[in-house]
Design a protein around this motif. Structure first.
Motif, short mmCIF file in Angstrom:
data_model
loop_
_atom_site.label_atom_id
_atom_site.label_comp_id
_atom_site.label_asym_id
_atom_site.label_seq_id
_atom_site.Cartn_x
_atom_site.Cartn_y
_atom_site.Cartn_z
N GLU A 171 23.56 41.18 33.52
CA GLU A 171 22.21 40.68 33.86
C GLU A 171 21.42 40.40 32.57
OE1 GLU A 171 20.48 43.20 36.86
OE2 GLU A 171 18.55 42.17 36.61
N ARG A 172 21.54 41.31 31.59
CA ARG A 172 20.85 41.09 30.31
C ARG A 172 21.33 39.81 29.65
NH1 ARG A 172 20.66 46.89 30.01
NH2 ARG A 172 22.80 47.03 29.26
N ARG A 173 22.60 39.45 29.93
CA ARG A 173 23.16 38.21 29.33
C ARG A 173 23.00 37.02 30.27
NH1 ARG A 173 28.46 40.03 25.84
NH2 ARG A 173 27.65 42.05 25.17
N ASP A 174 22.10 37.16 31.26
CA ASP A 174 21.79 36.07 32.19
C ASP A 174 23.01 35.67 33.02
OD1 ASP A 174 19.80 34.54 33.20
OD2 ASP A 174 20.18 32.82 31.87
N ALA A 175 23.77 36.67 33.43
CA ALA A 175 24.95 36.40 34.26
C ALA A 175 24.94 37.31 35.48
CB ALA A 175 26.23 36.60 33.44
N ASP A 176 25.86 37.02 36.40
CA ASP A 176 25.90 37.77 37.66
C ASP A 176 27.00 38.82 37.69
OD1 ASP A 176 24.04 35.84 38.91
OD2 ASP A 176 25.75 34.47 38.72
N ASP A 177 28.04 38.62 36.90
CA ASP A 177 29.19 39.53 37.02
C ASP A 177 29.97 39.54 35.70
OD1 ASP A 177 31.13 41.23 38.20
OD2 ASP A 177 30.86 40.23 40.13
N VAL A 178 31.02 40.35 35.69
CA VAL A 178 31.72 40.66 34.46
C VAL A 178 33.23 40.48 34.64
CG1 VAL A 178 32.32 42.60 32.92
CG2 VAL A 178 29.97 42.35 33.76
N ILE A 179 33.89 40.00 33.60
CA ILE A 179 35.35 40.13 33.51
C ILE A 179 35.63 41.06 32.34
CG2 ILE A 179 37.52 38.94 32.99
CD1 ILE A 179 36.40 36.46 34.32
N PHE A 180 36.19 42.23 32.64
CA PHE A 180 36.54 43.16 31.56
C PHE A 180 37.78 42.63 30.83
CE2 PHE A 180 34.55 46.73 34.13
CZ PHE A 180 33.55 47.00 33.20
N THR A 181 37.77 42.79 29.51
CA THR A 181 38.95 42.45 28.71
C THR A 181 39.41 43.72 28.00
OG1 THR A 181 37.57 41.84 26.82
CG2 THR A 181 38.13 40.10 28.38
N SER A 182 40.68 43.74 27.62
CA SER A 182 41.20 44.91 26.92
C SER A 182 40.86 44.78 25.43
CB SER A 182 42.71 45.02 27.12
OG SER A 182 43.36 43.95 26.47
N SER A 183 40.89 45.90 24.73
CA SER A 183 40.55 45.88 23.29
C SER A 183 41.59 45.08 22.50
CB SER A 183 40.44 47.30 22.75
OG SER A 183 41.67 47.98 22.97
N ASP A 184 42.79 44.88 23.09
CA ASP A 184 43.80 44.07 22.41
C ASP A 184 43.89 42.66 22.99
OD1 ASP A 184 44.77 45.20 24.75
OD2 ASP A 184 46.73 45.75 23.94
N ILE A 260 33.95 31.11 39.81
CA ILE A 260 33.14 31.33 38.60
C ILE A 260 32.71 29.96 38.08
CG2 ILE A 260 33.24 32.15 36.21
CD1 ILE A 260 35.05 34.41 37.21
N ASN A 261 31.37 29.77 38.04
CA ASN A 261 30.86 28.45 37.63
C ASN A 261 30.37 28.43 36.18
OD1 ASN A 261 28.29 29.58 37.69
ND2 ASN A 261 27.87 28.86 39.77
N SER A 262 30.39 29.60 35.54
CA SER A 262 30.01 29.65 34.12
C SER A 262 30.63 30.89 33.52
CB SER A 262 28.48 29.65 34.02
OG SER A 262 28.03 30.51 33.02
N LEU A 263 31.22 30.75 32.34
CA LEU A 263 31.85 31.90 31.67
C LEU A 263 31.28 32.02 30.27
CD1 LEU A 263 34.03 34.11 31.94
CD2 LEU A 263 35.59 32.54 30.79
N ASP A 264 30.69 33.17 29.98
CA ASP A 264 30.06 33.41 28.66
C ASP A 264 29.11 32.27 28.29
OD1 ASP A 264 31.37 35.86 28.32
OD2 ASP A 264 33.15 34.88 27.49
N GLY A 265 28.35 31.82 29.29
CA GLY A 265 27.32 30.81 29.03
C GLY A 265 27.83 29.38 29.02
N VAL A 266 29.14 29.20 29.20
CA VAL A 266 29.69 27.83 29.21
C VAL A 266 29.97 27.43 30.67
CG1 VAL A 266 31.58 26.34 28.43
CG2 VAL A 266 30.76 28.23 26.98
N GLU A 267 29.36 26.32 31.09
CA GLU A 267 29.55 25.90 32.49
C GLU A 267 30.98 25.47 32.75
OE1 GLU A 267 26.74 23.30 34.23
OE2 GLU A 267 25.05 24.50 33.50
N ARG A 268 31.43 25.74 33.99
CA ARG A 268 32.80 25.39 34.37
C ARG A 268 32.78 24.68 35.71
NH1 ARG A 268 37.12 28.03 32.56
NH2 ARG A 268 38.04 27.35 34.51
N GLU A 269 33.79 23.83 35.92
CA GLU A 269 33.99 23.22 37.23
C GLU A 269 34.47 24.30 38.19
OE1 GLU A 269 34.26 19.86 38.57
OE2 GLU A 269 32.88 19.49 36.91
#
Ligand code: PLP
Length: 287
Positions: A171-184, A260-269
């Motif tokens: 929400e702080r990043r102006d998004a609705d949800d999260v995709i967790f990634t691994s540290s590697d 998902i219509n936007s990922l990390d602030g980049v719009e997607r189809e």
């Protein structure tokens, strides 16, 4: 917000499955589920009065109990509680039933269990227009389930404070949800959902041995894919593949499939046509 009243059943080896008033407190302040988040849960979609993927949910409930060294839940009792709660609830199009089992009051060794049915929210807009997601590093390697099983990654535990914190960060990043990634550098899951990518005619999801939950909705989406001639794959997915995928979804019980219509602030189809078919399939599941 829902207007109908939740329906609650308490579940115990002693009393079986007993209807109770959802507005009255039933859990002790000494319960380890409350004081330590030590317990497990499942959330099951109910569409047109039918519990969806009930048996896979119950099997995962038992698996989570094993991972936490909890007593084995009496699945017959929980199944009965789920069906009775649905039966007793007002007739609404979409419900969910949550089953919970905690380690119980400290020192007793007797688990506390319950199941309640409540009206689901309205996800029509998210299902059709999509949601904005951000990637967040979970800070664990993708092989954490093998190297550090005591972290309980892949168990559905009551300790969801981290998952809720990740959603506030979104929400702080102006998004609705999260995709967790691994540290590697691999794609894992959402805080309450699995990730699906479309690459051409193949639907891909991260392999479930990477410390993520094996999703019941994701399994249904793969059944749907096979029914319309798409291929499916469980894979180790480098984060860069999110950007190059033809389409992305988060899939979970209750909200079902959301593109998902936007990922990390980049719009997607979004793939609106496939999303609509996926949603129709998921909502139409009869079991
Ligand atoms: N991953 C996590 C962490 C979850 O909490 C959930 C569901 O709540 C899922 C994935 C999706 O699982 P399911 O489709 O069985 O609801």
């Amino acid at each position: 917000m829902s207007s109908s009243r939740p329906v609650l059943f308490l579940v115990s080896a002693e009393a079986g499955c007993v209807r109770a008033d959802p507005d009255t407190p039933h859990v002790s302040v000494m319960d380890l589920g409350v004081t330590r988040g030590d317990g497990i849960f499942e959330t099951i979609s109910v569409c047109d009065g039918r519990a969806q993927a009930l048996e896979p949910h119950l099997a995962r409930f038992a698996r989570s109990a094993r991972l936490l060294d909890l007593p084995e839940p009496d699945l017959d009792l929980y199944r009965r509680a789920v069906l009775a709660a649905i039966e007793a609830h007002d007739d609404v199009a979409e419900l969910y039933v949550k089953t919970v089992m905690t380690r119980g009051i400290e020192g007793t060794g007797v688990p506390t269990g319950w199941a309640y049915a409540a009206e689901a929210g309205d996800f029509a807009r998210a299902r059709t227009e999509g949601i904005r997601a951000v990637t967040l590093d979970r800070g664990l390697r993708h092989d954490v389930a093998q190297t550090s099983p005591w972290l309980l990654q892949g168990a559905k535990t009551l300790s969801y404070a981290v998952n809720r914190a990740a959603l506030r960060e979104a929400e702080r990043r102006d998004a609705d949800d999260v995709i967790f990634t691994s540290s590697d550098g691999y794609v894992l899951e959402g805080p309450t959902a699995n990730v699906i990518l479309r690459r051409g005619d193949t639907l891909v999801t991260p392999r479930t041995d990477q410390g993520i939950l094996a999703g019941t909705t994701q399994a249904s989406v793969f059944d749907f894919a096979h029914s319309i001639g798409l291929a499916t794959e469980y894979a180790v997915v480098p984060v860069a593949e999110l950007a190059s995928a033809d389409a992305l979804w988060l899939v979970s019980s209750v909200r079902q499939a959301v593109p998902i219509n936007s990922l990390d602030g980049v719009e997607r189809e979004i793939d609106a046509e496939l999303s609509a078919r996926m949603t129709a399939y998921l909502l139409g599941r009869r079991e």
